[in-house]
Design an enzyme around this catalytic site. Structure first.
Site, PDB file in Angstrom:
ATOM      1  CD1 TRP A   1       2.867   2.540  10.594  1.00  0.00           C
ATOM      2  CD2 TRP A   1       1.976   2.800   8.554  1.00  0.00           C
ATOM      3  NE1 TRP A   1       3.297   3.741  10.111  1.00  0.00           N
ATOM      4  CE2 TRP A   1       2.771   3.924   8.860  1.00  0.00           C
ATOM      5  CE3 TRP A   1       1.340   2.744   7.304  1.00  0.00           C
ATOM      6  CZ2 TRP A   1       2.937   5.002   7.968  1.00  0.00           C
ATOM      7  CZ3 TRP A   1       1.496   3.800   6.434  1.00  0.00           C
ATOM      8  CH2 TRP A   1       2.274   4.910   6.769  1.00  0.00           C
TER       9      TRP A   1
ATOM     10  CG  ASN B   1      -5.500   2.503   8.508  1.00  0.00           C
ATOM     11  OD1 ASN B   1      -5.526   1.616   7.658  1.00  0.00           O
ATOM     12  ND2 ASN B   1      -5.130   3.741   8.247  1.00  0.00           N
TER      13      ASN B   1
ATOM     14  CG  ASN C   1      -4.808   7.030   6.028  1.00  0.00           C
ATOM     15  OD1 ASN C   1      -4.940   5.811   6.097  1.00  0.00           O
ATOM     16  ND2 ASN C   1      -4.230   7.742   6.998  1.00  0.00           N
ATOM     17  CD  GLU C   2      -5.528   6.445  10.348  1.00  0.00           C
ATOM     18  OE1 GLU C   2      -5.007   7.479  10.762  1.00  0.00           O
ATOM     19  OE2 GLU C   2      -5.179   5.314  10.727  1.00  0.00           O
TER      20      GLU C   2
ATOM     21  CE1 TYR D   1      -2.552   2.400  12.879  1.00  0.00           C
ATOM     22  CE2 TYR D   1      -0.505   1.360  13.569  1.00  0.00           C
ATOM     23  CZ  TYR D   1      -1.240   2.038  12.620  1.00  0.00           C
ATOM     24  OH  TYR D   1      -0.682   2.329  11.400  1.00  0.00           O
TER      25      TYR D   1
ATOM     26  NE  ARG E   1      -3.306   2.566   2.674  1.00  0.00           N
ATOM     27  CZ  ARG E   1      -3.566   3.231   3.779  1.00  0.00           C
ATOM     28  NH1 ARG E   1      -3.241   2.730   4.959  1.00  0.00           N
ATOM     29  NH2 ARG E   1      -4.169   4.403   3.735  1.00  0.00           N
TER      30      ARG E   1
ATOM     31  CD  GLU F   1      -2.063   3.166   8.306  1.00  0.00           C
ATOM     32  OE1 GLU F   1      -1.900   3.442   9.511  1.00  0.00           O
ATOM     33  OE2 GLU F   1      -2.192   4.035   7.423  1.00  0.00           O
TER      34      GLU F   1
ATOM     35  CG  HIS G   1      -1.744   8.567   4.165  1.00  0.00           C
ATOM     36  ND1 HIS G   1      -1.873   7.205   4.267  1.00  0.00           N
ATOM     37  CD2 HIS G   1      -1.390   8.992   5.406  1.00  0.00           C
ATOM     38  CE1 HIS G   1      -1.589   6.811   5.518  1.00  0.00           C
ATOM     39  NE2 HIS G   1      -1.294   7.883   6.224  1.00  0.00           N
TER      40      HIS G   1
ATOM     41  CD1 TRP H   1       1.561  10.484  11.080  1.00  0.00           C
ATOM     42  CD2 TRP H   1       1.904  12.055   9.527  1.00  0.00           C
ATOM     43  NE1 TRP H   1       1.173   9.965   9.869  1.00  0.00           N
ATOM     44  CE2 TRP H   1       1.368  10.898   8.892  1.00  0.00           C
ATOM     45  CE3 TRP H   1       2.199  13.162   8.719  1.00  0.00           C
ATOM     46  CZ2 TRP H   1       1.129  10.831   7.521  1.00  0.00           C
ATOM     47  CZ3 TRP H   1       1.959  13.084   7.347  1.00  0.00           C
ATOM     48  CH2 TRP H   1       1.424  11.948   6.773  1.00  0.00           C
TER      49      TRP H   1
HETATM   50  C1  PNW Z   1      -2.040   6.296  11.280  1.00  0.00           C
HETATM   51  N1  PNW Z   1      -3.855   8.132  17.193  1.00  0.00           N
HETATM   52  O1  PNW Z   1      -2.084   7.476  12.026  1.00  0.00           O
HETATM   53  C2  PNW Z   1      -1.673   6.775   9.902  1.00  0.00           C
HETATM   54  O2  PNW Z   1      -2.509   6.335   8.884  1.00  0.00           O
HETATM   55  C3  PNW Z   1      -0.221   6.584   9.562  1.00  0.00           C
HETATM   56  O3  PNW Z   1       0.151   7.576   8.656  1.00  0.00           O
HETATM   57  C4  PNW Z   1       0.598   6.579  10.827  1.00  0.00           C
HETATM   58  O4  PNW Z   1       1.965   6.587  10.573  1.00  0.00           O
HETATM   59  C5  PNW Z   1       0.180   5.365  11.621  1.00  0.00           C
HETATM   60  O5  PNW Z   1      -1.203   5.380  11.896  1.00  0.00           O
HETATM   61  C6  PNW Z   1       0.907   5.195  12.945  1.00  0.00           C
HETATM   62  O6  PNW Z   1       0.600   6.250  13.814  1.00  0.00           O
HETATM   63  C7  PNW Z   1      -2.510   7.579  13.300  1.00  0.00           C
HETATM   64  O7  PNW Z   1      -3.379   9.050  17.890  1.00  0.00           O
HETATM   65  C8  PNW Z   1      -1.990   8.602  14.070  1.00  0.00           C
HETATM   66  O8  PNW Z   1      -4.727   7.341  17.653  1.00  0.00           O
HETATM   67  C9  PNW Z   1      -2.429   8.792  15.358  1.00  0.00           C
HETATM   68  C10 PNW Z   1      -3.411   7.954  15.883  1.00  0.00           C
HETATM   69  C11 PNW Z   1      -3.931   6.917  15.117  1.00  0.00           C
HETATM   70  C12 PNW Z   1      -3.475   6.745  13.824  1.00  0.00           C
END
Ligand code: PNW
Length: 481
Positions: A433, A309, A169-170, A311, A78, A384, A124, A441
């Site tokens: 990811w 995505n 994206n998001e 996490y 991706r 992701e 993105h 960022w």
């Molecule tokens: C995503 N949060 O961003 C993005 O799609 C990517 O570009 C980034 O590098 C990746 O996750 C890892 O952070 C996020 O604060 C940034 O919950 C912050 C958050 C979630 C996703």
């Protein structure tokens, strides 16, 4: 499928990146500045003062990257397109930058020749700075025709090489971190220590509304004018958390419903119903823009699949209605709940990782997959998923290459996908990811999410971490042939 295979032969697995986080070469071949080029040029805007200007130098190292990816055994990758390489003046009707288009054609062809299926994100977060300056970007509905035009140019110039498109994206993270918390570009917030401009209660809702309309308009163009000849699929990428009620109390359960509706449902539910979740409307009342009937019809059914995505998981409890989560993207946006990583006995639900907002909680991922399937009924693409190891940026290279924490995270999350596929949840991809460490960022280069270690002191040399080899073997053993 053989009996030991856990993933069907057409399952997509591989890694993800985004243009601003890896490409570098931010003024090469006619590219104009994006809001992230501008925002990150102020060293106060990231942990280490890092910016997008070099990133991982993918703009010059793309062939090496494709070879490396091939050695990782992936069948998919991706990437995202930089709007300002393709249309430096941003607006509809402006000149297409042939050099920018050519660079992406080379990369996409290189991937296809290596047997790697590209998944391509149109947006993105690296909005043309000229559009932020002209009408405040996604705060204005003027963005919709400009985004629609950009999307059309991408399908026309690149669509013969792409079968899977992600529009945006998001949108939830772009709205909240850019227009409520103010730590992402364009950096707007009610907090006057952070930004001279912004309103954290209303602007994310307006931005979110325009993001949905831009997404749906871009999908309509693809469906109407390109899908039949190019044969691809297209959809939105939503960042989703799992939320688990802290206790069995009716209050905590209700707070969790609200949490899921506000964070996950804000952008996922309109794709299916054409409107925001009822609970989301209830929380935001008259601050929330309403869709007209035509807009509802446009948004409803505007995603061929749901890309997620994901996490981490949060424990959720009901709180005083004036309280708000103090960490995470929802801070200052969702009153009446508290979130955390401890269960009701104070036991952590997962070990601490290298970033405070992520903890490995694989069972939460399994529950999220069930919930998303039940709630929306669309095919699911995991676009992701990943983690930073504890202290990862403070380790020597040799230490960092032994990323057992990531090995454990990625393999146990992948196991959840295998389990859910077996139980009938239609999960079609696992894109982790990230392919390499990159520009994270507001964390700058301090948060290393990659399965490849980057030596920022030595020409961005690439070194595979243990996880890259581990996941190659993991899928070699489990993917049906
Ligand atoms: C995503 N949060 O961003 C993005 O799609 C990517 O570009 C980034 O590098 C990746 O996750 C890892 O952070 C996020 O604060 C940034 O919950 C912050 C958050 C979630 C996703």
């Amino acid at each position: 499928m053989s009996t030991s295979a856990k993933f069907p032969a057409d399952f997509h697995w591989g890694y993800a990146t985004a243009s601003a986080q890896v490409e570098g070469s931010i003024s090469a071949d006619g590219k104009s500045p994006s809001i992230w080029d501008t925002f990150s040029s102020d060293p106060a805007h990231s942990e280490d003062g890092g910016n997008t200007s070099t990133a991982t130098e993918t703009y010059t190292k793309w062939q090496e990257d494709i070879a490396l990816m091939k050695s990782y055994g992936v069948n998919s990758y991706r990437l995202s397109l930089s709007w300002t390489r393709i249309l430096p003046d941003g607006v509809a009707g402006s000149k297409v930058n042939k050099a920018g288009v050519e660079w992406y054609r080379k990369v996409l062809k290189g991937l296809l020749e290596a047997g790697i299926t590209p998944f391509v994100t149109l947006f993105h977060w690296d909005l043309p700075q000229v559009l932020q300056d002209k009408y405040l970007g996604f705060l204005s509905s003027e963005i919709v025709p400009d985004f629609e035009n950009y999307a059309r140019v991408c399908y026309r110039e690149l669509g013969d090489l792409v079968q899977y498109w992600f529009t945006i994206n998001e949108p939830n993270v772009y709205s909240l971190l850019g227009h409520a918390i103010g730590k992402h570009a364009p950096g707007r917030s009610s907090d006057r220590n952070i930004s001279p401009q912004g309103d954290s209660q209303t602007e994310p809702l307006i931005v979110g509304h325009n993001l949905l309309l831009a997404h749906a308009s871009a999908v309509k163009v693809y469906h109407d004018d390109f899908a039949s000849s190019q044969g691809g699929k297209i959809g939105l990428v939503v960042n989703m958390l799992w939320g688990e009620p802290l206790t069995d109390s009716a209050e905590d359960k209700a707070a969790t419903e609200k949490f899921l509706a506000v964070y996950n449902g804000w952008f996922a539910e309109p794709l299916v119903t054409g409107d925001y979740p009822a609970l989301f409307k209830e929380v935001h009342g008259s601050r929330l823009p309403a869709f007209t009937d035509n807009q509802k019809a446009l948004v409803k059914g505007s995603s061929d699949f749901l890309a997620i995505n994901h996490y981490t998981t949060n424990m959720v409890r009901a709180a005083d209605s004036s309280a708000a989560p103090t960490t995470g993207p929802l801070s200052a946006f969702l009153p009446g709940i508290e979130i955390g990583f401890e269960d009701k006995d104070g036991k952590p639900i997962g070990p601490a990782a290298g970033l405070s907002w992520v903890r490995p909680v694989p069972w939460g991922f399994g529950k999220l997959l069930d919930w998303a399937h039940k709630s929306y009924g669309l095919d699911i693409y995991i676009s992701e998923n990943g983690v930073v190891c504890p202290n990862e940026n403070r380790l020597s290279r040799d230490e960092a290459l032994q990323d057992d924490f990531r090995v454990n995270y990625l393999s146990t999350y992948a196991d959840q996908i295998a389990l859910k596929i077996e139980q009938g949840v239609p999960v079609k991809s696992y894109l982790m990811w990230a392919f390499t460490d990159n520009f994270e960022w507001q964390e700058g280069y301090t948060a290393r999410f990659g399965v490849t270690w980057i030596d920022y002191q030595d020409d961005c040399r690439r070194y595979p971490k243990k996880s890259a080899g581990y996941m190659r073997n993991y899928f070699a053993a489990r993917l049906a042939r």
